[in-house]
Design a protein around this motif. Structure first.
Motif, mmCIF file in Angstrom:
data_model
loop_
_atom_site.group_PDB
_atom_site.id
_atom_site.type_symbol
_atom_site.label_atom_id
_atom_site.label_comp_id
_atom_site.label_asym_id
_atom_site.label_seq_id
_atom_site.Cartn_x
_atom_site.Cartn_y
_atom_site.Cartn_z
ATOM 1 N N ALA A 42 0.824 -1.205 0.000
ATOM 2 C CA ALA A 42 0.000 0.000 0.000
ATOM 3 C C ALA A 42 0.862 1.260 0.000
ATOM 4 C CB ALA A 42 -0.934 -0.002 1.212
ATOM 5 N N ARG A 44 3.852 1.524 -1.322
ATOM 6 C CA ARG A 44 4.387 1.669 -2.685
ATOM 7 C C ARG A 44 3.331 2.258 -3.620
ATOM 8 N NH1 ARG A 44 6.684 -3.421 -1.525
ATOM 9 N NH2 ARG A 44 5.003 -4.479 -2.644
ATOM 10 N N ASP A 45 2.106 1.754 -3.526
ATOM 11 C CA ASP A 45 1.044 2.261 -4.398
ATOM 12 C C ASP A 45 0.761 3.733 -4.131
ATOM 13 O OD1 ASP A 45 0.826 -0.251 -5.492
ATOM 14 O OD2 ASP A 45 -0.981 -0.811 -4.358
ATOM 15 N N GLU A 46 0.717 4.087 -2.864
ATOM 16 C CA GLU A 46 0.432 5.476 -2.497
ATOM 17 C C GLU A 46 1.551 6.399 -2.981
ATOM 18 O OE1 GLU A 46 -2.263 8.017 0.010
ATOM 19 O OE2 GLU A 46 -2.398 6.187 -1.160
ATOM 20 N N ALA A 49 1.413 6.806 -6.754
ATOM 21 C CA ALA A 49 0.361 7.736 -7.171
ATOM 22 C C ALA A 49 0.810 9.180 -6.985
ATOM 23 C CB ALA A 49 -0.911 7.459 -6.370
ATOM 24 N N SER A 80 8.999 3.088 -6.352
ATOM 25 C CA SER A 80 8.151 4.217 -6.754
ATOM 26 C C SER A 80 8.912 5.277 -7.535
ATOM 27 C CB SER A 80 7.532 4.869 -5.516
ATOM 28 O OG SER A 80 8.542 5.440 -4.692
ATOM 29 N N ARG A 269 -5.335 6.724 3.584
ATOM 30 C CA ARG A 269 -4.604 6.448 2.343
ATOM 31 C C ARG A 269 -5.547 6.388 1.153
ATOM 32 N NH1 ARG A 269 -0.053 2.071 3.914
ATOM 33 N NH2 ARG A 269 1.715 3.522 3.892
ATOM 34 N N ALA A 271 -4.732 5.042 -1.702
ATOM 35 C CA ALA A 271 -4.490 3.786 -2.412
ATOM 36 C C ALA A 271 -5.321 2.638 -1.868
ATOM 37 C CB ALA A 271 -3.006 3.421 -2.344
ATOM 38 N N THR A 272 -5.808 2.753 -0.641
ATOM 39 C CA THR A 272 -6.591 1.673 -0.043
ATOM 40 C C THR A 272 -8.063 2.056 0.086
ATOM 41 O OG1 THR A 272 -5.831 2.482 2.122
ATOM 42 C CG2 THR A 272 -4.679 0.591 1.184
ATOM 43 N N GLY A 277 -5.113 11.108 1.353
ATOM 44 C CA GLY A 277 -3.883 10.478 0.914
ATOM 45 C C GLY A 277 -2.878 11.425 0.288
#
Length: 315
Positions: A42, A44-46, A49, A80, A269, A271-272, A277
């Protein structure tokens, strides 16, 4: 050499780029039990983005012993493509397990300073044991915390340790101000009594105490003023954020302003599925700041000021 110390190594301040100057990828505190930021995927995704919107750097203010997951930070940064600056230091006593708090208190002022220096120069300790295994990633700042409208004995001891670590390394000191209070008390202690240059002091959460006169006085000292927003936990003053920045810019203090998202919970967040976020900082706030203050001021807040605030002539 003057550099910003990231978890992947030192970089030229000019390479820092668009920066979220106060946030968290990983953190766990008792007040937010069940909302821990402890998921590397999560994170990494955040961060990715944030990078897709032009974000190039994030400063994680999570200090020692609060689930900062130091061993995960290099991989998250690398995956990232976003620079990550980590923190050493300590939060308020209430945020620590009693056994860990006792071990940290037993170190004393100079022992704490030695811990901070070691994390700034040798590497971050990977767990919550002050004698635990050390990774290669190093901290690039010191994070400490004030109390509500004052400073208690422990706070003064931790800040004295942070000042000692600053004098040994040059690292900047960022301060959590409880609901934005006691900023002048902290500035007096660190700058006037302990000799930390004002430009090495980052006064956080000031949007939570939207007093324009106080903000101008703090900025005039040469310290950096860090504003966060929006915050799920402290949204009552979010609507004053832009006004605070406008008033400081009008008073000639654009060069002292920092901005961060301060994401402290899993529900915060994007991303979740929560939010706002990390992306909110660039998707919503940057255009508003650009419209209100102008492109030059927006660049100062997001690029130029963080590059100066976190640049250190490392000793």
């Amino acid at each position: 050499m003057t550099a910003v110390r990231t978890v992947l190594g030192d970089i030229d301040p000019g390479a820092l780029g668009v920066c979220d100057a106060h946030d968290h990828l990983f953190i766990a505190v008792p007040a937010l039990a069940g909302q821990e930021l402890d998921d590397p995927a999560a994170a990494r995704d955040e961060l990715a983005a944030f990078g897709e919107l032009g974000g190039a750097a994030l400063v994680q203010w999570t200090p020692f012993g609060l689930g900062r997951m130091a061993a995960e930070l290099p991989a998250v940064s690398r995956a990232s493509g976003v620079h990550v600056v980590a923190a050493t230091g300590l939060h308020q006593a209430v945020h620590y397990d009693p056994a860990l708090r006792a071990r940290l208190d037993a170190l004393g002022e100079h022992g704490l300073a030695a811990l901070f220096v070691s994390e700034l120069t040798e590497g971050l300790i990977d767990g919550d044991d002050p004698a635990g295994p050390r990774g290669r990633a190093r901290a690039g700042m010191i994070k400490v915390a004030g109390m509500f409208h004052g400073l208690d004995t422990r706070t003064r001891r931790v800040m004295a340790a942070a000042a000692e670590a600053h004098h040994a390394t040059g690292a900047p000191i960022g301060i959590h101000h409880e609901t934005g209070t006691a900023a002048m008390d902290v500035l007096t202690l660190l700058h006037e009594e302990l000799g930390v240059p004002a430009a090495s002091i980052l006064l956080g959460h000031l949007n939570r105490f939207p007093d324009p006169g106080l903000h101008r006085e703090l900025a005039a000292s040469g310290a950096f003023l860090a504003f966060d927003g929006p915050s799920r936990a402290h949204h009552a003053t979010d609507w004053r954020l832009l006004t605070c920045l406008e008033e400081l810019a009008a008073a000639g203090h654009t060069g002292r302003l920092l901005l961060g998202g301060d994401t402290t919970s899993a529900s915060g967040r994007a991303a979740t599925g929560g939010g706002p976020g990390l992306p909110y900082l660039l998707r919503v706030l940057r255009p508003r700041i650009t419209a209100a203050l102008g492109a030059e001021a927006a660049r100062a807040v997001f690029v130029d000021n963080p590059a100066r605030a976190f640049a250190v002539d490392w000793r």
